[in-house]
Design a protein around this motif. Structure first.
Motif, mmCIF file in Angstrom:
data_model
loop_
_atom_site.group_PDB
_atom_site.id
_atom_site.type_symbol
_atom_site.label_atom_id
_atom_site.label_comp_id
_atom_site.label_asym_id
_atom_site.label_seq_id
_atom_site.Cartn_x
_atom_site.Cartn_y
_atom_site.Cartn_z
ATOM 1 N N ALA A 369 5.450 17.365 4.419
ATOM 2 C CA ALA A 369 4.788 17.337 5.752
ATOM 3 C C ALA A 369 5.604 17.508 6.968
ATOM 4 C CB ALA A 369 3.842 16.271 6.051
ATOM 5 N N ILE A 370 5.139 18.143 8.011
ATOM 6 C CA ILE A 370 5.945 18.168 9.273
ATOM 7 C C ILE A 370 5.433 16.930 9.925
ATOM 8 C CG2 ILE A 370 6.277 20.671 9.467
ATOM 9 C CD1 ILE A 370 4.028 20.788 11.585
ATOM 10 N N LEU A 371 6.231 16.531 11.136
ATOM 11 C CA LEU A 371 5.977 15.353 11.728
ATOM 12 C C LEU A 371 5.572 15.514 13.068
ATOM 13 C CD1 LEU A 371 5.802 12.180 11.607
ATOM 14 C CD2 LEU A 371 8.002 11.872 12.181
ATOM 15 N N ALA A 372 4.298 15.279 13.594
ATOM 16 C CA ALA A 372 3.773 15.848 14.987
ATOM 17 C C ALA A 372 3.485 14.476 15.725
ATOM 18 C CB ALA A 372 2.699 16.653 14.872
ATOM 19 N N THR A 373 3.631 14.720 16.997
ATOM 20 C CA THR A 373 3.325 13.708 17.979
ATOM 21 C C THR A 373 2.728 14.387 19.145
ATOM 22 O OG1 THR A 373 5.336 13.520 19.412
ATOM 23 C CG2 THR A 373 5.379 12.218 17.578
ATOM 24 N N ASP A 374 2.095 13.465 19.952
ATOM 25 C CA ASP A 374 1.518 14.194 21.227
ATOM 26 C C ASP A 374 2.132 14.033 22.532
ATOM 27 O OD1 ASP A 374 0.731 11.524 21.763
ATOM 28 O OD2 ASP A 374 -0.909 12.216 23.070
ATOM 29 N N GLY A 375 3.454 13.627 22.447
ATOM 30 C CA GLY A 375 4.393 13.027 23.394
ATOM 31 C C GLY A 375 5.600 13.747 23.366
ATOM 32 N N TYR A 376 6.127 14.631 24.217
ATOM 33 C CA TYR A 376 7.560 15.014 23.989
ATOM 34 C C TYR A 376 8.481 13.952 24.281
ATOM 35 C CZ TYR A 376 11.002 18.729 25.419
ATOM 36 O OH TYR A 376 12.253 19.473 25.415
ATOM 37 N N GLY A 377 8.450 12.987 24.920
ATOM 38 C CA GLY A 377 9.317 11.868 24.738
ATOM 39 C C GLY A 377 9.564 10.942 23.421
ATOM 40 N N PHE A 378 8.007 10.667 23.051
ATOM 41 C CA PHE A 378 8.066 10.117 21.656
ATOM 42 C C PHE A 378 8.661 10.954 20.582
ATOM 43 C CE2 PHE A 378 4.907 8.234 18.484
ATOM 44 C CZ PHE A 378 6.064 7.080 18.113
ATOM 45 N N SER A 379 8.366 12.279 20.580
ATOM 46 C CA SER A 379 8.852 13.005 19.444
ATOM 47 C C SER A 379 10.340 13.175 19.529
ATOM 48 C CB SER A 379 8.029 14.382 19.685
ATOM 49 O OG SER A 379 8.566 15.192 18.532
ATOM 50 N N SER A 380 10.915 13.145 20.706
ATOM 51 C CA SER A 380 12.227 13.172 20.875
ATOM 52 C C SER A 380 13.034 12.288 20.407
ATOM 53 C CB SER A 380 12.764 13.751 22.380
ATOM 54 O OG SER A 380 12.181 14.747 22.743
ATOM 55 N N VAL A 381 12.376 10.781 20.595
ATOM 56 C CA VAL A 381 13.059 9.603 20.199
ATOM 57 C C VAL A 381 13.103 9.679 18.778
ATOM 58 C CG1 VAL A 381 12.715 7.133 20.023
ATOM 59 C CG2 VAL A 381 12.243 8.307 22.362
ATOM 60 N N ILE A 382 12.026 10.036 18.030
ATOM 61 C CA ILE A 382 12.075 10.244 16.552
ATOM 62 C C ILE A 382 13.083 11.057 16.012
ATOM 63 C CG2 ILE A 382 10.514 10.990 14.609
ATOM 64 C CD1 ILE A 382 7.983 9.814 16.156
ATOM 65 N N ASP A 383 13.454 12.174 16.795
ATOM 66 C CA ASP A 383 14.371 13.052 16.486
ATOM 67 C C ASP A 383 15.724 12.452 16.762
ATOM 68 O OD1 ASP A 383 15.677 15.388 15.789
ATOM 69 O OD2 ASP A 383 15.486 16.455 17.740
ATOM 70 N N PHE A 384 15.984 11.833 17.655
ATOM 71 C CA PHE A 384 17.278 11.181 18.040
ATOM 72 C C PHE A 384 17.560 10.125 17.024
ATOM 73 C CE2 PHE A 384 20.062 7.882 19.987
ATOM 74 C CZ PHE A 384 21.335 8.720 20.415
ATOM 75 N N ASP A 385 16.493 9.335 16.597
ATOM 76 C CA ASP A 385 16.574 8.150 15.739
ATOM 77 C C ASP A 385 16.554 8.642 14.109
ATOM 78 O OD1 ASP A 385 16.996 6.174 17.688
ATOM 79 O OD2 ASP A 385 14.770 5.874 17.626
ATOM 80 N N ALA A 386 15.982 9.823 13.774
ATOM 81 C CA ALA A 386 15.611 10.072 12.531
ATOM 82 C C ALA A 386 15.971 11.415 12.102
ATOM 83 C CB ALA A 386 14.335 9.569 12.014
ATOM 84 N N ASP A 387 16.395 12.357 13.028
ATOM 85 C CA ASP A 387 16.746 13.695 12.978
ATOM 86 C C ASP A 387 15.495 14.558 12.275
ATOM 87 O OD1 ASP A 387 18.099 16.150 12.857
ATOM 88 O OD2 ASP A 387 19.054 15.555 10.741
ATOM 89 N N VAL A 388 14.609 14.160 13.125
ATOM 90 C CA VAL A 388 13.113 15.290 12.978
ATOM 91 C C VAL A 388 12.903 16.199 14.002
ATOM 92 C CG1 VAL A 388 10.766 14.946 12.105
ATOM 93 C CG2 VAL A 388 12.399 13.144 11.557
ATOM 94 N N THR A 389 12.624 17.525 13.755
ATOM 95 C CA THR A 389 12.215 18.375 14.548
ATOM 96 C C THR A 389 11.036 17.929 15.379
ATOM 97 O OG1 THR A 389 13.404 20.277 13.522
ATOM 98 C CG2 THR A 389 12.047 20.868 15.074
ATOM 99 N N PRO A 390 11.296 18.124 16.855
ATOM 100 C CA PRO A 390 9.887 17.496 17.513
ATOM 101 C C PRO A 390 8.845 18.679 17.293
ATOM 102 C CG PRO A 390 11.977 17.437 18.686
ATOM 103 C CD PRO A 390 12.543 18.305 17.531
ATOM 104 N N VAL A 391 7.671 18.338 17.020
ATOM 105 C CA VAL A 391 6.515 19.328 16.882
ATOM 106 C C VAL A 391 5.567 18.563 17.781
ATOM 107 C CG1 VAL A 391 4.665 20.356 15.495
ATOM 108 C CG2 VAL A 391 7.144 19.958 14.705
ATOM 109 N N VAL A 392 5.449 19.205 19.028
ATOM 110 C CA VAL A 392 4.623 18.284 20.110
ATOM 111 C C VAL A 392 3.214 19.033 19.904
ATOM 112 C CG1 VAL A 392 4.167 17.662 22.369
ATOM 113 C CG2 VAL A 392 6.663 17.736 21.457
#
Length: 479
Positions: A369-392
């Motif tokens: 699955a891809i990982l999605a959030t509704d917030g640009y900041g929250f999605s970017s934090v997940i990318d910084f901490d876990a290397d997951v492409t932001p899908v907002v």
């Protein structure tokens, strides 16, 4: 006074290398990985500042390093401007100290935000401008133009400084500069800003419209007294009163023209929308220099009173800020004993980001699955901490850049939606998920705790069998 300024710098550096990234910092970091001449939310200087130090490593401290250095340059430039205008080194020390002791400035220079380069370029523009108008040397006119361009490339409201400098140059005793270096300064400013202006022209002037119209379009209006009260708290009451005293009795026409247009613009905007305290940072920087000029004209007894009224309260507030940053757990214990109970979405939320990022990445990988959030900041934090492409997904304005990073044409096998609120409280998202997915199922509540702080809960939702236009629907581009 300079030892106090140096101490503040050291504490900022310790804090910067201690705390994890906030959501805003993380999406500026995302920008730095995909450099451009413009973005929806801000001009590009914040991204380029982060990118300049990216080769040094991947950590919150490295992301913030450029902004710590911006603070050093800001204080030195303010001091240099005050000395240039007064001829007294004490004025320079007071100007630097006033900026250093302001708690809001430590946030600007301790975390990655546009305010770091913004204040640095504004302060350099004050210094170069003071020298250019006094000495009329071409090098300082060019440096003034480059600094003005840097201001505008940092924040849209920096346009007020350009207006103020032009207005000052039109005074009868200054008009001669138009036959000399003023045009060179404006030309240099235009050259450095031209790529950003072209980018905005090709993107419907999105940075300008977002900054002036859309940033707080759904929030209630704030009364002018409330705005002034918030500014007094953010800049500390003593320093704020001293600044206002300088407004009433300006000590220098150049500083007054660089300060007041921005303050007037922000106060005008406050009549129609919510304004933030940091929107007048440039105004404050100019008046820090004016404080230095005023201080050296005080009698010894008045100078001591000024120290007590301004420095002591600011030092106390700044000490509390650094204590909360560097030693949050003991301070939280004191707050509990005092009867203060923090929400689970409060200041300790950022401590749980790495935990939820690791869990969400593992679950998404196991289910293809891809990982999605509704917030640009929250999605970017997940990318910084876990290397997951932001899908907002959703209607997030700032997240529009990320749509190109994972476009609507992609067809994921499954989507894991991670949210800070339960889906039952968000009927709009439930409706769009229902339209975009063959099946929507609960992924459970995942709770994380940082020491003795209240646990923070995150809500997972699975989208099975996404339809071909699922991403467009989830991004509210299709009905």
């Amino acid at each position: 006074m300079w030892w106090a300024v140096a101490l503040v710098f050291a504490l900022r550096a310790i804090a910067a290398f201690t705390l994890p990234l906030t959501g805003d910092e993380a999406y500026y970091w995302e920008w730095s990985r995909r450099l451009a001449f413009g973005y929806v939310d801000h001009p590009p200087a914040v991204a380029w500042t982060i990118a300049a130090f990216a080769p040094l490593g991947h950590s919150p401290g490295i992301v913030r390093l450029g902004f710590i250095l911006c603070g050093v340059v800001t204080s030195l430039a303010l001091a240099a401007c005050a000395i240039e205008l007064s001829g007294d080194r004490r004025a320079g020390a007071v100007a630097a100290l006033a900026m250093a002791l302001t708690p809001l400035a430590s946030l600007a220079f301790g975390i990655a935000t546009p305010d770091g380069p913004y204040l640095m370029f504004w302060s350099l523009a004050l210094w170069f401008g003071a020298r250019a108008f006094a000495r009329d040397e071409l090098v300082f006119w060019l440096l003034l133009g480059l600094a003005l361009g840097g201001v505008l490339l940092s924040r849209v409201l920096g346009v007020a400084l350009i207006f103020g400098v032009i207005a000052y140059s039109l005074a009868p005793q200054q008009r001669v500069v138009w036959k000399r270096g003023m045009l060179c300064a404006l030309a240099a400013c235009l050259v450095i800003c031209l790529p950003w202006l072209v980018w905005n022209a090709n993107h419907d002037w999105i940075t300008w419209t977002f900054a002036l119209l859309h940033r707080h379009e759904e929030r209630r209006q704030f009364a002018l007294p409330a705005v002034l009260a918030a500014q007094a708290i953010a800049y500390t009451p003593g320093i704020w009163l001293a600044v206002l005293a300088c407004v009433v009795r300006p000590r220098n026409a150049f500083l007054a023209w660089t300060a007041l247009p921005q303050f007037a613009l922000v106060m005008f905007l406050s009549l129609f929308e919510q304004v933030e305290t940091y929107w007048i940072f440039g105004f404050f920087a100019s008046l820090c220099v004016m404080l230095g000029l005023a201080y050296v004209q005080l009698a010894p007894r008045a100078a001591r009173i000024w120290i007590y009224v301004t420095v002591v309260p600011a030092s106390i507030l700044l000490a509390l800020l650094f204590a909360a940053t560097i030693a949050p757990v003991p301070l939280y214990g004191l707050a509990q004993r005092a009867g203060i109970h923090l929400r689970n979405s409060g200041p300790f939320e950022i401590m749980t980001y790495a935990l939820v990022a690791a869990d969400a990445k593992q679950l998404a990988a196991a289910q293809n699955a891809i990982l999605a959030t509704d917030g640009y900041g929250f999605s970017s934090v997940i990318d910084f901490d876990a290397d997951v492409t932001p899908v907002v997904i959703g209607y997030d304005w700032q997240g529009r850049e990320s749509r190109a990073w994972y476009p609507d044409s992609m067809h994921p096998a499954r989507v894991l939606f991670v949210d800070k609120e339960p889906l039952s409280t968000r009927p709009d998202f439930r409706l769009h998920l229902t339209r975009a997915c063959a099946q929507v199922r609960d992924g459970g509540i995942h709770t994380y705790r940082y020491v003795d702080a209240p646990p923070r809960s995150y809500y997972f939702t699975w989208c099975d069998g996404p339809v071909p236009e699922a991403l467009a629907i989830l991004r509210w581009e299709r009905e």
